[in-house]
Motif scaffolding. Structure first.
Motif, PDB file in Angstrom:
ATOM      1  N   ALA A  11       0.836  -1.206   0.000  1.00 40.54           N
ATOM      2  CA  ALA A  11       0.000   0.000   0.000  1.00 40.54           C
ATOM      3  C   ALA A  11       0.868   1.252   0.000  1.00 40.54           C
ATOM      4  N   GLY A  12       2.028   1.156  -0.653  1.00 39.14           N
ATOM      5  CA  GLY A  12       2.930   2.306  -0.747  1.00 39.14           C
ATOM      6  C   GLY A  12       2.520   3.201  -1.904  1.00 39.14           C
ATOM      7  N   ASN A  13       3.513   3.854  -2.503  1.00 38.28           N
ATOM      8  CA  ASN A  13       3.202   4.816  -3.564  1.00 38.28           C
ATOM      9  C   ASN A  13       2.523   4.171  -4.761  1.00 38.28           C
ATOM     10  N   VAL A  14       3.117   3.077  -5.279  1.00 43.46           N
ATOM     11  CA  VAL A  14       2.529   2.452  -6.473  1.00 43.46           C
ATOM     12  C   VAL A  14       1.194   1.795  -6.118  1.00 43.46           C
ATOM     13  N   GLY A  15       1.167   1.072  -4.987  1.00 37.68           N
ATOM     14  CA  GLY A  15      -0.041   0.325  -4.616  1.00 37.68           C
ATOM     15  C   GLY A  15      -1.231   1.236  -4.353  1.00 37.68           C
ATOM     16  N   VAL A  33      -3.488  -4.181   0.680  1.00 36.17           N
ATOM     17  CA  VAL A  33      -2.849  -4.964   1.755  1.00 36.17           C
ATOM     18  C   VAL A  33      -1.407  -4.517   1.963  1.00 36.17           C
ATOM     19  N   ASP A  34      -0.996  -4.439   3.227  1.00 36.99           N
ATOM     20  CA  ASP A  34       0.413  -4.195   3.536  1.00 36.99           C
ATOM     21  C   ASP A  34       0.796  -5.040   4.751  1.00 36.99           C
ATOM     22  N   ILE A  35       1.992  -4.859   5.251  1.00 34.78           N
ATOM     23  CA  ILE A  35       2.498  -5.699   6.347  1.00 34.78           C
ATOM     24  C   ILE A  35       1.931  -5.241   7.704  1.00 34.78           C
ATOM     25  N   PRO A  36       1.852  -6.190   8.674  1.00 31.51           N
ATOM     26  CA  PRO A  36       1.292  -5.847   9.996  1.00 31.51           C
ATOM     27  C   PRO A  36       2.051  -4.723  10.694  1.00 31.51           C
ATOM     28  N   ILE A  79       0.719  -6.984  -7.559  1.00 34.45           N
ATOM     29  CA  ILE A  79       1.762  -7.083  -6.525  1.00 34.45           C
ATOM     30  C   ILE A  79       2.756  -5.932  -6.667  1.00 34.45           C
ATOM     31  N   THR A  80       2.715  -5.020  -5.705  1.00 32.28           N
ATOM     32  CA  THR A  80       3.627  -3.862  -5.716  1.00 32.28           C
ATOM     33  C   THR A  80       4.508  -3.868  -4.466  1.00 32.28           C
ATOM     34  N   ALA A  81       4.429  -4.945  -3.671  1.00 25.87           N
ATOM     35  CA  ALA A  81       5.183  -4.989  -2.414  1.00 25.87           C
ATOM     36  C   ALA A  81       6.673  -5.017  -2.719  1.00 25.87           C
ATOM     37  N   GLY A  82       7.419  -4.302  -1.892  1.00 29.32           N
ATOM     38  CA  GLY A  82       8.867  -4.341  -2.074  1.00 29.32           C
ATOM     39  C   GLY A  82       9.489  -2.980  -1.929  1.00 29.32           C
ATOM     40  N   LEU A  83      10.814  -2.970  -1.978  1.00 32.02           N
ATOM     41  CA  LEU A  83      11.529  -1.709  -1.861  1.00 32.02           C
ATOM     42  C   LEU A  83      11.536  -0.991  -3.197  1.00 32.02           C
ATOM     43  N   ALA A  84      11.570   0.331  -3.132  1.00 32.33           N
ATOM     44  CA  ALA A  84      11.692   1.140  -4.348  1.00 32.33           C
ATOM     45  C   ALA A  84      13.130   1.655  -4.427  1.00 32.33           C
ATOM     46  N   LYS A  97      16.337  -8.571  -1.675  1.00 29.93           N
ATOM     47  CA  LYS A  97      15.308  -8.182  -0.709  1.00 29.93           C
ATOM     48  C   LYS A  97      13.906  -8.367  -1.316  1.00 29.93           C
ATOM     49  N   ASN A  98      13.729  -7.858  -2.519  1.00 28.14           N
ATOM     50  CA  ASN A  98      12.391  -7.953  -3.117  1.00 28.14           C
ATOM     51  C   ASN A  98      12.024  -9.381  -3.474  1.00 28.14           C
ATOM     52  N   CYS A  99      13.024 -10.202  -3.706  1.00 32.94           N
ATOM     53  CA  CYS A  99      12.747 -11.605  -4.007  1.00 32.94           C
ATOM     54  C   CYS A  99      12.086 -12.259  -2.790  1.00 32.94           C
ATOM     55  N   GLU A 100      12.644 -12.008  -1.600  1.00 29.91           N
ATOM     56  CA  GLU A 100      12.053 -12.584  -0.382  1.00 29.91           C
ATOM     57  C   GLU A 100      10.624 -12.069  -0.197  1.00 29.91           C
ATOM     58  N   ILE A 101      10.440 -10.784  -0.427  1.00 27.87           N
ATOM     59  CA  ILE A 101       9.111 -10.178  -0.244  1.00 27.87           C
ATOM     60  C   ILE A 101       8.120 -10.778  -1.248  1.00 27.87           C
ATOM     61  N   VAL A 102       8.513 -10.832  -2.511  1.00 27.38           N
ATOM     62  CA  VAL A 102       7.585 -11.326  -3.545  1.00 27.38           C
ATOM     63  C   VAL A 102       7.271 -12.810  -3.323  1.00 27.38           C
ATOM     64  N   SER A 104       7.047 -14.391  -0.397  1.00 28.55           N
ATOM     65  CA  SER A 104       6.058 -14.548   0.686  1.00 28.55           C
ATOM     66  C   SER A 104       4.691 -14.018   0.237  1.00 28.55           C
ATOM     67  N   VAL A 105       4.683 -12.951  -0.536  1.00 28.34           N
ATOM     68  CA  VAL A 105       3.407 -12.404  -1.028  1.00 28.34           C
ATOM     69  C   VAL A 105       2.732 -13.404  -1.978  1.00 28.34           C
ATOM     70  N   ALA A 106       3.503 -13.938  -2.926  1.00 25.67           N
ATOM     71  CA  ALA A 106       2.905 -14.833  -3.944  1.00 25.67           C
ATOM     72  C   ALA A 106       2.321 -16.080  -3.299  1.00 25.67           C
ATOM     73  N   SER A 122       6.622  -5.225  -8.814  1.00 22.64           N
ATOM     74  CA  SER A 122       7.854  -5.083  -8.028  1.00 22.64           C
ATOM     75  C   SER A 122       9.084  -5.325  -8.909  1.00 22.64           C
ATOM     76  N   ASN A 123      10.154  -4.601  -8.613  1.00 24.35           N
ATOM     77  CA  ASN A 123      11.399  -4.694  -9.405  1.00 24.35           C
ATOM     78  C   ASN A 123      12.471  -5.527  -8.711  1.00 24.35           C
ATOM     79  N   PRO A 124      13.439  -6.069  -9.417  1.00 26.00           N
ATOM     80  CA  PRO A 124      13.583  -6.025 -10.877  1.00 26.00           C
ATOM     81  C   PRO A 124      12.518  -6.906 -11.542  1.00 26.00           C
TER      82      PRO A 124
END
Ligand code: APR
Length: 311
Positions: A11-15, A33-36, A79-84, A97-102, A104-106, A122-124
């Protein structure tokens, strides 16, 4: 008619901006949705958007959450979760970092919405969409990455500004990876049906291609605290609209290519037909030797990135 359900993870900028565009277009009900750890933020943004609805005149149920229950049985999940990125960072710097996030999200998305189409932002990007495909276990046609719609939008906006014409009249196709190794195809770019090379010098086109390639970095350099979000979120929502309304739009997206273009089982930017089933067709266009060379190099970059990823 039953409303479609769109969940946006992150739920950041892109989300949050994607939730805004989706609600404003009345594509369906939207769950953010975002993290607790930031409980209250997705709920607050959803409530704020719901309170804008009477002014803008859209009917949509907007829900914010820090768990996946409210997302159950979504039609589309973005899915937009992750670092920018921050200035000086490449998209690849976000990989581990984003790999771990994506991942768990997926996993959680697949459990809650087993029939959804996933749009990964989410990038890359080309690597993250692969991770989401593997972890979700979804058929490849129901997992697609947002890159080409954004890159072509940047390219189209620069061409329109240079020629002083409407952005609506610029049609374009870019292929390959997101950003730095995209493959521009000026001969597939037209202005109201007129091929671009008839209206613009090769030097001007080259300069616009160069600017498009580093379009993301240009915004990061200006914002300094994060990366682009209006255009990326609009691009993801255009893809969601094509899926929800079964529009069969032909858009450049990161899609799973095996025999297509000789890619051999990776996600890379190609023109696809997007409808209810997700990626309903990959369209194979003829590439010159030079274009194929650029395309192959960008596929190799995706392969190299994924060597580092443990799935
Ligand atoms: N589950 C859900 N949300 C998460 C998770 C997770 N596991 N991990 C992080 N997030 C959330 C953060 O809490 C944050 O609210 O993702 C959000 C990311 O928002 P921003 O930092 O504003 O980043 P944004 O500009 O939206 O970019 C997100 O999209 O375009 C890409 O490169 C960009 O990878 C980046 C992503």
């Amino acid at each position: 008619m039953k409303r479609a359900k769109i969940s946006v993870i992150g739920a950041g900028n892109v989300g949050a901006t994607a939730a805004h565009w989706a609600a404003a277009k009345e594509l369906g009900d939207v769950v953010l949705v975002d993290i607790p750890q930031i409980d209250g933020v997705p709920q607050g943004k959803a409530l704020d958007l719901a309170e804008a609805a009477p002014i803008e005149g859209y009917d949509a149920l907007l829900t914010g959450a820090t768990s996946y229950e409210p997302t159950a049985n979504s039609d589309v999940v973005i899915i937009t979760a992750g670092l920018a990125r921050k200035p000086g960072m490449s998209r690849d710097d976000l990989l581990i970092k984003n790999c771990e996030i994506v991942k768990s999200v997926a996993e959680q998305v697949a459990k809650a919405s087993p029939n959804a189409v996933l749009i990964v932002v989410s990038n890359p990007l080309d690597a993250m969409v692969y991770v989401a495909h593997k972890v979700s276990g979804f058929p490849a046609k129901r997992v697609v990455g947002m890159a080409g719609v954004l890159d072509t939008a940047r390219y189209r906006s620069f061409i329109a500004a240079e020629l002083g014409v409407s952005v609506e009249d610029i049609q374009a196709l870019l292929m390959g990876g997101h950003g730095d190794d995209m493959v521009p195809l000026p001969r597939y770019t037209s202005v109201g049906g007129i091929p671009l090379p008839e209206l613009m010098s090769a030097d001007k086109i080259d300069a616009i291609v160069k600017r498009t390639r580093s379009g993301g970095a240009e915004i990061v350099g200006l914002l300094k605290t994060g990366s682009a979000y209006y255009a990326p979120s609009a691009a993801a929502v255009q893809m969601a609209e094509a899926i929800i309304k079964d529009k069969k739009r032909v858009l450049p997206c990161a899609a799973y290519c095996d025999r297509e273009y000789g890619v051999g089982g990776y996600f890379v930017g190609v023109p696809v037909k997007l409808g209810t089933g997700g990626v309903e067709q990959i369209i194979e266009v003829k590439l010159t030797a030079a274009e194929k060379g650029l395309f192959d190099a960008s596929v190799q970059h995706v392969r190299d990135l994924l060597k580092v990823v443990k799935l």
